[in-house]
Design an enzyme around this catalytic site. Structure first.
Site, PDB file in Angstrom:
ATOM      1  N   ALA A  67       1.204  -1.213  -0.239  1.00 30.81           N
ATOM      2  CA  ALA A  67      -0.125   0.148  -0.042  1.00 30.81           C
ATOM      3  C   ALA A  67       0.593   1.285   0.190  1.00 30.81           C
ATOM      4  O   ALA A  67       2.407   0.820   0.844  1.00 30.81           O
ATOM      5  CB  ALA A  67      -0.964   0.162   0.728  1.00 30.81           C
ATOM      6  N   GLU A 116      -0.945  -9.186  -1.036  1.00 33.05           N
ATOM      7  CA  GLU A 116      -2.182  -9.233  -0.447  1.00 33.05           C
ATOM      8  C   GLU A 116      -3.080  -9.779  -2.024  1.00 33.05           C
ATOM      9  O   GLU A 116      -4.109 -10.118  -1.813  1.00 33.05           O
ATOM     10  CB  GLU A 116      -3.518  -8.763   0.741  1.00 33.05           C
ATOM     11  CG  GLU A 116      -2.077  -8.302   1.833  1.00 33.05           C
ATOM     12  CD  GLU A 116      -2.367  -7.388   3.089  1.00 33.05           C
ATOM     13  OE1 GLU A 116      -2.127  -6.353   2.393  1.00 33.05           O
ATOM     14  OE2 GLU A 116      -3.562  -7.872   3.748  1.00 33.05           O
TER      15      GLU A 116
END
Ligand code: DAK
Length: 264
Positions: A67, A116
């Site tokens: 992220a 992820e």
């Protein structure tokens, strides 16, 4: 559809290639990229002649290095919780539950939110230079886009906890040994290998493939009974055009021509 952070390309054989295109930031996922990816996956699912989707990162260094740290560095407790929930819905659960197979072509670093995302995909292929990990605890957070659940599902609780708590990175070779990736190839063959898999998928019934994904996923969903989900999805197949075409083609000794429509 215009995008600022991703590229989409239709390849022959009903394959959609989606490339996260922020190579200077090692394809880090900011919220705009997550939003664009969600839209691209939804559009691909609705397009009948797309049979499989390949997701990769631009450049030769990273799939996605996590992220975007600049974006979440100042979040409050409430922002963290609600953005985690929103991210699950917008992208990660969406990909996992898509009724078309998603193949992650892991072309380099797949860290944090990047791993992820790859773990939300149905199939993972890594190039030899790939490095994979969930280093969130080194930043004072935990994986927030499904990583604590999906990593343990894929490689087992002990290995997952070691990788998460040490904030370590593993090589593509180790990831292959662990079953975290399905195949390991040279970087120059990565997309070709994914296309080879997608090509095999494209020859089969799209509606049956959608049912198979839903039934396999049900095992991992809280409150869902996987065997019951299989029974339901199996039953639905008998009402599809693909079932009529698949069985008729077999009896007529010809190749089936599935229409690509998801009818259940
Ligand atoms: N975010 C933003 N920028 C990043 C980045 C990231 N995750 N990773 C790399 N970059 C940027 C670097 O800042 C650098 O930018 P400039 O300084 O050139 O402007 C550029 O990409 C190139 O990176 P490096 O110069 O560092 O390249 P190296 O080859 O030296 O190192 C590296 C490569 C991958 C080892 C290193 O870049 C690195 O350690 N990157 C960070 C890895 C990481 O910790 N990723 C984040 C994991 S935590 C949330 C839900 C989930 C999450 C967060 C919030 N909510 C719901 C709110 C998930 C969090 C994570 O993913």
């Amino acid at each position: 559809m215009e995008h600022n952070n991703i590229l989409t390309e239709r390849k022959i054989g009903g394959i959609q290639l989606i490339t996260i295109n922020r190579p200077k930031q090692l394809n880090a996922l900011n919220s705009e990229t997550i939003h664009e990816l969600g839209n691209a996956f939804k559009a691909a699912e609705k397009t009948p002649d797309i049979r499989a989707i390949i997701i990769t990162g631009a450049g030769e260094k990273a799939f996605v290095a996590g992220a975007d740290i600049k974006e979440f560095a100042h979040f409050s407790v409430e922002e963290g919780r609600s953005l985690s929930a929103k991210g699950h819905d917008t992208l990660f659960n969406l990909v996992e539950n898509l009724r078309k197979p998603v193949i992650a072509a892991i072309n380099g670093f797949a860290l944090g939110g990047g791993l992820e995302l790859a773990m939300s995909a149905h199939i993972r292929v890594a190039s030899e230079n790939a490095r994979l990990g969930l280093p969130e605890v080194s930043l004072g957070v935990i994986p927030g886009y499904g990583g604590t659940q999906r990593l343990a599902q894929l490689i087992g609780k002990g290995r997952a906890l070691e990788l998460i708590t040490t904030a370590g990175m593993i090589s593509a070779e180790k990831a292959n040994q662990f079953g975290l990736v399905n195949h390991l190839v040279e970087q120059s063959s990565l997309i070709a290998k994914c296309e080879e898999i997608a090509g095999k998928i494209a020859a089969n019934s799209p509606s049956a493939i959608g049912s198979a994904i839903a039934a396999v996923n049900a095992q991992f969903q809280e409150g869902a009974d996987g065997f019951q989900a299989e029974i339901e999805e199996f039953g639905k197949c008998f009402g599809t055009d693909d079932f009529t075409e698949g069985t008729t083609a077999f009896l007529e000794k010809r190749k089936p021509e599935f229409r690509g429509l998801i009818t259940n």
